[in-house]
Design a protein around this motif. Structure first.
Motif, short mmCIF file in Angstrom:
data_model
loop_
_atom_site.label_atom_id
_atom_site.label_comp_id
_atom_site.label_asym_id
_atom_site.label_seq_id
_atom_site.Cartn_x
_atom_site.Cartn_y
_atom_site.Cartn_z
N TYR A 149 22.89 -3.62 -4.66
CA TYR A 149 23.59 -4.92 -4.49
C TYR A 149 22.79 -5.69 -3.59
CZ TYR A 149 27.26 -8.38 -3.85
OH TYR A 149 27.86 -9.57 -3.97
N LEU A 150 22.28 -5.54 -2.49
CA LEU A 150 21.55 -6.18 -1.49
C LEU A 150 20.26 -6.65 -2.49
CD1 LEU A 150 22.22 -4.81 1.86
CD2 LEU A 150 22.62 -7.13 1.00
N GLY A 151 19.63 -5.68 -3.27
CA GLY A 151 18.27 -6.07 -3.84
C GLY A 151 18.78 -7.09 -5.04
N PHE A 152 19.98 -7.04 -5.65
CA PHE A 152 20.15 -8.12 -6.61
C PHE A 152 20.57 -9.53 -5.61
CE2 PHE A 152 24.13 -10.70 -7.48
CZ PHE A 152 23.51 -11.41 -8.81
N LEU A 153 21.23 -9.45 -4.37
CA LEU A 153 21.22 -10.66 -3.74
C LEU A 153 20.18 -11.41 -3.24
CD1 LEU A 153 24.32 -9.74 -1.38
CD2 LEU A 153 24.69 -11.33 -3.66
N SER B 117 12.38 -5.97 -4.80
CA SER B 117 12.44 -4.37 -4.79
C SER B 117 12.30 -3.47 -3.61
CB SER B 117 11.35 -3.84 -5.72
OG SER B 117 9.83 -4.41 -5.04
N TYR B 118 11.91 -4.49 -2.49
CA TYR B 118 11.99 -3.94 -1.20
C TYR B 118 13.34 -3.93 -0.55
CZ TYR B 118 6.88 -4.50 -1.21
OH TYR B 118 5.47 -4.42 -1.60
N ALA B 119 13.97 -4.74 -1.12
CA ALA B 119 15.36 -5.24 -0.69
C ALA B 119 16.31 -3.97 -1.17
CB ALA B 119 16.07 -6.37 -0.55
N ARG B 120 15.97 -3.69 -2.53
CA ARG B 120 16.78 -2.81 -3.21
C ARG B 120 16.45 -1.26 -2.56
NH1 ARG B 120 15.09 0.08 -7.82
NH2 ARG B 120 16.87 0.70 -9.37
N ALA B 121 15.02 -1.05 -2.65
CA ALA B 121 14.64 0.27 -2.13
C ALA B 121 15.16 0.78 -0.70
CB ALA B 121 13.10 0.27 -2.07
N GLY B 122 15.23 -0.42 0.25
CA GLY B 122 15.72 -0.16 1.46
C GLY B 122 17.24 -0.28 1.77
N PHE B 123 17.88 -0.86 1.15
CA PHE B 123 19.42 -1.22 1.26
C PHE B 123 20.17 -1.15 0.14
CE2 PHE B 123 16.65 -3.47 4.36
CZ PHE B 123 16.96 -2.95 5.58
N GLY B 124 19.77 -0.57 -0.96
CA GLY B 124 20.71 -0.36 -2.10
C GLY B 124 20.59 -1.53 -3.28
N LEU C 264 15.56 -8.88 4.72
CA LEU C 264 15.49 -7.40 4.20
C LEU C 264 14.18 -6.70 3.98
CD1 LEU C 264 18.49 -8.23 1.46
CD2 LEU C 264 18.66 -7.06 3.59
N THR C 265 13.21 -7.41 3.53
CA THR C 265 11.96 -7.17 3.43
C THR C 265 11.51 -6.53 4.79
OG1 THR C 265 11.23 -8.44 1.64
CG2 THR C 265 9.46 -7.48 3.14
N ALA C 266 11.51 -7.20 6.05
CA ALA C 266 11.11 -6.78 7.30
C ALA C 266 11.91 -5.40 7.56
CB ALA C 266 11.46 -7.97 8.21
N GLY C 267 13.24 -5.50 7.31
CA GLY C 267 14.03 -4.44 7.77
C GLY C 267 13.70 -3.23 6.83
N TYR C 268 13.26 -3.37 5.88
CA TYR C 268 12.57 -2.12 5.03
C TYR C 268 11.41 -1.59 5.66
CZ TYR C 268 11.00 0.88 1.05
OH TYR C 268 10.42 1.86 0.20
N ALA D 127 0.69 -1.27 0.01
CA ALA D 127 0.01 0.06 -0.12
C ALA D 127 0.85 1.19 -0.01
CB ALA D 127 -0.97 -0.16 1.27
N ARG D 128 2.07 1.19 0.87
CA ARG D 128 2.80 2.45 0.83
C ARG D 128 3.68 2.56 -0.33
NH1 ARG D 128 3.99 5.92 1.99
NH2 ARG D 128 5.71 6.13 3.88
N ARG D 129 4.12 1.46 -0.94
CA ARG D 129 4.93 1.68 -1.99
C ARG D 129 4.48 0.77 -3.22
NH1 ARG D 129 10.20 3.40 -1.86
NH2 ARG D 129 9.66 3.57 -4.18
N PRO D 130 3.22 1.39 -3.85
CA PRO D 130 2.72 0.86 -4.90
C PRO D 130 3.54 0.67 -6.27
CG PRO D 130 1.56 2.74 -4.51
CD PRO D 130 2.47 2.63 -3.61
N ASP D 131 4.54 1.58 -6.26
CA ASP D 131 5.30 1.54 -7.54
C ASP D 131 6.46 0.28 -7.54
OD1 ASP D 131 6.40 2.99 -5.18
OD2 ASP D 131 8.20 3.45 -6.31
N LEU D 132 6.58 -0.48 -6.43
CA LEU D 132 7.69 -1.37 -6.45
C LEU D 132 6.78 -2.77 -6.75
CD1 LEU D 132 9.52 -0.32 -3.16
CD2 LEU D 132 9.91 0.09 -5.68
#
Length: 476
Positions: free
Chosen positions: A88-92, A79-86, A372-376, A68-73
Motif C-alpha cells: 500500500y505504501l508502494g502504491f501511495l 519499488s523501494y517503498a513497496r519492498a521496504g514498507f509494503g 520512503l526510499t531513504a527509509g528503505y 546495486a543491492r536490489r537490481p531486481d527492483l
C-alpha cells in the motif's frame, strides 16, 4: 497490438543521466539569482548550497546503493517503498509521484505560455483561453512523440538536456568575463539586520525543492543496459546539476549589487545577463528557459508513465496502466497522464488559486517517495551491518549515509508545510480505489493489518483537510 511484458529498449549511462538533469533543471534555475539575493549574500548562499547539496547527495548515494543491492527492483521510487514498507505504501508512493508529475507538467505549460506572453499579449499569464488551447496542442504533440518509442523519446530528451544546459554554461562564462571583484566583495554578506543563521534558513527554503528529480535514472531503471549504470547516472546527474545551480547563484553576485539583483523581475537571470551583454541577453535567457521547461516536461512525462507501468505489472494498479505498444512505450499510463494534464489545464481557466495550491502539492507528493526510499535504504543498511564479512564492512558506511538521507528527507517533508500534506491526502485517499480494484481483481488481500492503520491515518488526514477547508483554516 500491445503486450504486458516485453524486453525493454535499453539506453546508455549518459542517457540515463540526462533524465536526472532533464527533470531537475527546469524553470527554477533561471530565478536563482534574484531568489537568493532577496535572502542572503555570497557566504549564506555557499552555506545553503553546501547543506542542501550534502543532504541531497546522501539521497543520491542511497539510490546508487539500492540500485546495486536490489537490481531486481525497477522504478525505484515505487519499488523501494513497496519492498521496504509494503504494497500500500508502494502504491501511495507511485500514485503520489504520478500526481506530482502531472501537476508539475501543468505548471510547465502555463509557465511557457506566460513567458511567450511577454511578446504575445493574448498568451499573457498563461491562463487565457488561447494559452490553454496552445498548451493543449503542445501536450498532445508530446504525447505522440513519446508514443513513437522509448529510444526516440530518450534521444530527444538527451538533445534537449544538452540544449538547455549549454545556455546556462554560456551565462556563467559571460558573467565570469564581466566579474567585478569589488561588487562581489560588497555582496559577501546579506542584510545587515539579519543573522547569518536566519539568512541560511530562509535560503534553504529555496533550495529545499531544487533537487526534485534526482531519482530520474532510478525511475527509468528497466531500460538500463547494466544495473550499475543507474547509480552512476544518478550521481553524475546530481553533481552536474549541483554545479550548475551553485555557479549561477554565485557568479551573479559579481555583476550587480545584491539589492539590485533581488529587485530584478523573474527570471532574474535575464536581468543579470542583460547587464553584461545588453538587451539581447534577456531574450537569450527567455528562449533558453522555454527549452529547459520543455526538456523537464519530457523527462517527467516519461518517468511518471514508467512508475505507473511497473506498479501495474506488480498488481498494485489496474491492468490498463500496464499496457505497452509495439515500441515498448507504456501507452496506458502515458494516456492517463496526458488526460489528467489536459483536465488540469482546463481547470486553470476556472481557478488560478486552485492551480497555485496544485503547484505546492507537487512538492509534497514528490517528497513522500523520497522519505520512503531513504527509509528503505536505512533498513537495507541495518541488515548489512548485522551480516558477516564484506557486507558488514560496506554496510557501516551505507548506514551513516542512509541515516543522513532519512533525516534530510524528513526535514524536507516538514518544510513542505503540514497543510499541503493534509491536502495531498484528498488525492491519495480517493486514489486508493485503484489499489483496491487491482488487488481484488487478482483475488488478493487488499490490506495487511499494518496497512489498515496507514489507510486509517490517511483517511483521518483527508477528513481533517475537509474540516479545515470548510472552517477556512486552510484555503485553496
Amino acid at each position: 497490438m500491445s503486450r504486458d511484458v516485453r524486453s525493454p529498449a535499453t539506453v546508455s549511462t549518459l542517457t540515463l543521466s540526462t533524465f536526472v538533469v532533464g527533470s531537475m533543471v527546469g524553470a527554477g534555475v533561471f530565478s536563482l539569482p534574484g531568489t537568493f539575493s532577496a535572502q542572503t549574500g555570497v557566504v549564506g548562499s555557499l552555506v545553503a548550497w553546501a547543506l542542501a547539496g550534502t543532504g541531497m547527495f546522501t539521497l543520491a548515494l542511497v539510490f546508487q546503493r539500492l540500485a546495486a543491492r536490489r537490481p531486481d527492483l525497477d522504478a525505484g521510487v515505487y519499488s523501494y517503498a513497496r519492498a521496504g514498507f509494503g504494497r500500500y505504501l508502494g502504491f501511495l508512493s507511485a500514485f503520489g509521484y504520478w500526481a506530482s508529475a502531472c501537476a508539475g507538467n501543468v505548471f510547465y505549460w502555463v509557465f511557457i505560455m506566460s513567458t511567450i506572453g511577454a511578446v504575445a499579449p493574448p498568451l499573457a499569464g498563461g491562463d487565457t483561453v488561447l494559452a490553454v488551447a496552445v498548451s493543449s496542442v503542445g501536450l498532445w504533440v508530446f504525447f505522440l512523440l513519446v508514443r513513437r518509442g522509448t529510444r526516440e523519446a530518450a534521444a530527444v530528451n538527451r538533445i534537449v538536456s544538452v540544449a538547455k544546459v549549454l545556455p546556462i554554461v554560456v551565462f556563467v562564462v559571460l558573467c565570469v568575463t564581466a566579474f567585478d571583484p569589488k561588487v562581489f566583495a560588497a555582496n559577501l554578506w546579506g542584510p545587515n539586520d539579519l543573522p547569518l543563521f536566519d539568512q541560511v534558513r530562509g535560503t534553504l527554503l529555496v533550495t529545499v525543492f531544487a533537487f526534485i528529480g534526482v531519482e530520474g535514472a532510478s525511475a527509468y531503471s528497466r531500460h538500463a543496459r547494466r544495473r550499475r549504470d543507474i547509480g552512476r547516472a544518478t550521481v553524475l546527474g546530481f553533481l552536474s546539476v549541483l554545479a550548475i545551480f551553485a555557479s549561477v547563484t554565485i557568479v551573479s553576485f559579481g555583476i550587480l549589487p545584491r539589492e539590485r539583483i533581488a529587485a530584478l523581475s523573474q527570471p532574474s537571470m535575464a536581468g543579470v545577463l542583460a547587464e553584461v551583454v545588453g538587451p539581447w541577453g534577456a531574450a537569450f535567457v527567455g528562449i533558453s528557459l522555454i527549452v529547459a521547461v520543455l526538456g523537464a516536461y519530457l523527462s517527467w512525462t516519461l518517468m511518471a508513465a514508467e512508475v505507473l507501468l511497473v506498479a501495474a505489472r506488480d498488481g498494485d494498479l489496474p491492468p490498463i496502466f500496464a499496457r505497452t505498444n509495439a515500441h515498448d512505450v507504456p501507452v496506458g499510463a502515458l494516456t492517463m497522464s496526458t488526460l489528467l494534464v489536459q483536465v488540469l489545464l482546463l481547470v486553470v481557466l476556472l481557478s488560478a488559486d486552485a492551480f497555485d495550491v496544485a503547484l505546492s502539492l507537487t512538492s509534497a507528493f514528490a517528497l513522500i517517495p523520497y522519505v520512503l526510499t531513504a527509509g528503505y535504504g536505512l533498513r537495507v543498511a541495518i541488515a548489512d551491518v548485522r551480516a558477516e564479512g564484506a557486507r558488514r564492512a560496506a554496510g557501516l558506511g551505507a548506514l551513516v549515509v542512509a541515516i543522513c538521507a532519512t533525516g534530510y528527507t524528513l526535514f524536507l517533508l516538514a518544510a513542505a508545510g503540514g497543510q499541503y500534506l493534509l491536502l495531498a491526502m484528498l488525492v491519495l485517499v480517493p486514489g486508493t480505489a485503484l489499489f483496491v480494484v487491482a488487488r481484488r481483481r487478482r483475488e488478493h488481500r487488499v490490506f495487511a493489518p499494518a496497512e489498515w492503520v496507514v489507510f486509517a491515518l490517511a483517511v483521518a488526514a483527508a477528513i481533517a483537510a475537509v474540516v479545515l477547508l470548510s472552517d477556512g483554516a486552510i484555503s485553496l
